[in-house]
Design an enzyme around this catalytic site. Structure first.
Site, PDB file in Angstrom:
ATOM      1  N   ASN A  10      42.319 -57.098  -5.030  1.00 36.40           N
ATOM      2  CA  ASN A  10      40.342 -56.559  -5.665  1.00 36.40           C
ATOM      3  C   ASN A  10      39.536 -56.660  -4.888  1.00 36.40           C
ATOM      4  O   ASN A  10      39.463 -57.347  -3.751  1.00 36.40           O
ATOM      5  CB  ASN A  10      40.609 -58.069  -6.745  1.00 36.40           C
ATOM      6  N   TRP A  11      39.238 -55.263  -4.713  1.00 42.22           N
ATOM      7  CA  TRP A  11      37.886 -54.812  -4.145  1.00 42.22           C
ATOM      8  C   TRP A  11      36.937 -55.093  -4.669  1.00 42.22           C
ATOM      9  O   TRP A  11      35.860 -55.376  -3.884  1.00 42.22           O
ATOM     10  CB  TRP A  11      38.680 -53.507  -3.458  1.00 42.22           C
ATOM     11  N   LYS A  12      36.930 -55.821  -5.618  1.00 45.11           N
ATOM     12  CA  LYS A  12      35.491 -56.062  -5.988  1.00 45.11           C
ATOM     13  C   LYS A  12      34.460 -54.768  -6.231  1.00 45.11           C
ATOM     14  O   LYS A  12      35.314 -53.619  -6.009  1.00 45.11           O
ATOM     15  CB  LYS A  12      35.236 -57.329  -5.391  1.00 45.11           C
ATOM     16  N   HIS A 102      39.308 -62.103 -14.406  1.00 41.33           N
ATOM     17  CA  HIS A 102      38.740 -62.414 -13.593  1.00 41.33           C
ATOM     18  C   HIS A 102      37.819 -63.240 -13.652  1.00 41.33           C
ATOM     19  O   HIS A 102      37.124 -63.261 -14.471  1.00 41.33           O
ATOM     20  CB  HIS A 102      38.642 -61.617 -12.595  1.00 41.33           C
ATOM     21  N   GLU A 104      34.490 -63.929 -11.846  1.00 35.94           N
ATOM     22  CA  GLU A 104      34.056 -63.157 -11.922  1.00 35.94           C
ATOM     23  C   GLU A 104      33.204 -62.306 -12.987  1.00 35.94           C
ATOM     24  O   GLU A 104      31.918 -62.090 -13.482  1.00 35.94           O
ATOM     25  CB  GLU A 104      33.450 -62.342 -10.689  1.00 35.94           C
ATOM     26  N   GLU A 172      43.736 -68.385 -10.297  1.00 34.50           N
ATOM     27  CA  GLU A 172      42.872 -67.666  -9.617  1.00 34.50           C
ATOM     28  C   GLU A 172      41.755 -69.277  -9.690  1.00 34.50           C
ATOM     29  O   GLU A 172      41.289 -68.943 -10.575  1.00 34.50           O
ATOM     30  CB  GLU A 172      42.005 -66.868  -9.908  1.00 34.50           C
ATOM     31  N   GLY A 178      37.031 -66.469  -2.182  1.00 38.84           N
ATOM     32  CA  GLY A 178      35.855 -66.597  -1.671  1.00 38.84           C
ATOM     33  C   GLY A 178      34.993 -67.403  -0.837  1.00 38.84           C
ATOM     34  O   GLY A 178      34.154 -67.324  -0.460  1.00 38.84           O
ATOM     35  N   SER A 218      40.943 -67.014  -1.479  1.00 35.90           N
ATOM     36  CA  SER A 218      40.862 -66.936  -0.692  1.00 35.90           C
ATOM     37  C   SER A 218      42.458 -67.061   0.276  1.00 35.90           C
ATOM     38  O   SER A 218      42.977 -67.703   1.539  1.00 35.90           O
ATOM     39  CB  SER A 218      40.210 -68.229   0.566  1.00 35.90           C
ATOM     40  N   GLY A 239      41.059 -60.432  -2.810  1.00 38.91           N
ATOM     41  CA  GLY A 239      39.781 -60.610  -2.680  1.00 38.91           C
ATOM     42  C   GLY A 239      39.425 -59.692  -1.334  1.00 38.91           C
ATOM     43  O   GLY A 239      40.234 -59.003  -0.771  1.00 38.91           O
ATOM     44  N   GLY A 240      39.073 -60.996  -0.592  1.00 42.07           N
ATOM     45  CA  GLY A 240      38.236 -60.454   0.660  1.00 42.07           C
ATOM     46  C   GLY A 240      39.186 -59.664   1.632  1.00 42.07           C
ATOM     47  O   GLY A 240      39.274 -58.737   2.038  1.00 42.07           O
TER      48      GLY A 240
END
Ligand code: PEP
Length: 255
Positions: A10-12, A102, A104, A172, A178, A218, A239-240
């Site tokens: 997930n590149w956000k 998600h 977010e 998640e 994150g 993470s 993500g990251g």
């Protein structure tokens, strides 16, 4: 029951065209190198860039077997919804998956389970596969509500018509996204097992046994192995660590 591990990035809201080209192209080259050595990926790889980069990413991974997905979609097929993107257009851009729910989106856009379910159903209607995200906050975990919260979100956001072939669940924990604070393999497995049990009563044992449940929060090359070796963890939503070829491929190598 054999479930093909899904490694999803997930590149956000990260990256410009040149970054997407480099990242998607780099992963495609890794896949090609693996094949050249006579290997075959025992995992499915998915990248989810921001909307305007979907077409470019799809082009960059063409022929590699890597799939492309969106990070959200609208519940309607078309119409007066300024700034939104339909599932049909996502499919048309070359994607085959959409993430919905998600945390977010749930926080930044106040999305409810009901809306997420409608989005997931729109994605399925457009011929996309859907990744439905659920997860508890730290406050909910501390209050001993982890399993209840996840079961409730699952009940509320699972699309009608969900099958193991068209739907993936992503657990998640919000406190792990994150933050660098990863769930222990035991914490994650406990929730994944509860999710599978809830799926069993909703969809029956055969479908529940085949449905993939991803862990997200993470995940990194250094902790992926332990998480992915849990019996009910069938991949990662990352993500990251999905933003560099080295880290994302490093996670895939843990499969
Ligand atoms: C995510 O955004 O879905 C996620 C899991 O992020 P990170 O890997 O950075 O925690």
């Amino acid at each position: 029951m054999a479930r093909k591990t899904l490694i999803a990035g997930n590149w956000k809201m990260n990256g410009l065209k040149k970054d997407a080209k480099a990242l998607a192209g780099g992963l495609a080259r890794k896949m090609a190198a693996l094949r050249k050595k006579g290997g075959r990926a025992n995992f499915e790889m998915l990248i989810c860039p921001p909307f305007p980069l979907l077409g470019l990413a799809a082009e960059a991974v063409k022929g590699s077997g890597i799939r492309v997905g969106a990070q959200d979609c609208h519940a309607e097929a078309s119409g007066a919804h300024t700034g939104d993107t339909s599932a049909q257009l996502i499919k048309n851009a070359g994607a085959s998956y959409a993430i919905v729910g998600h945390s977010e989106r749930r926080t930044d856009h106040a999305e409810t389970d009901r809306e997420i379910k409608a989005k997931a159903e729109a994605a399925l209607a457009a011929g996309l596969k859907v990744i439905v995200c659920i997860g508890e906050t730290l406050k909910e975990r501390k209050a001993g509500q982890t399993l209840n919260v996840n079961r409730k979100q699952l009940r509320g956001s699972l699309p009608a018509g969900a099958t193991a072939a068209n739907t993936v669940i992503a657990y998640e924990p919000v406190w792990a996204i994150g933050t660098g604070q990863v769930a222990t393999p035991e914490q994650a497995q406990e929730v994944h097992a509860a999710i599978r049990k809830a799926l069993k009563s909703k969809l029956g044992p055969a479908e529940a046994g085949k449905m993939r449940i991803l862990y997200g929060g993470s995940m990194k090359p250094g902790n992926a192995d332990e998480l992915l070796s849990q019996p009910d963890i069938d991949g990662g939503l990352i993500g990251g660590a999905s933003l560099t070829v080295k880290d994302f491929w490093g996670i895939a190598e843990a499969v």
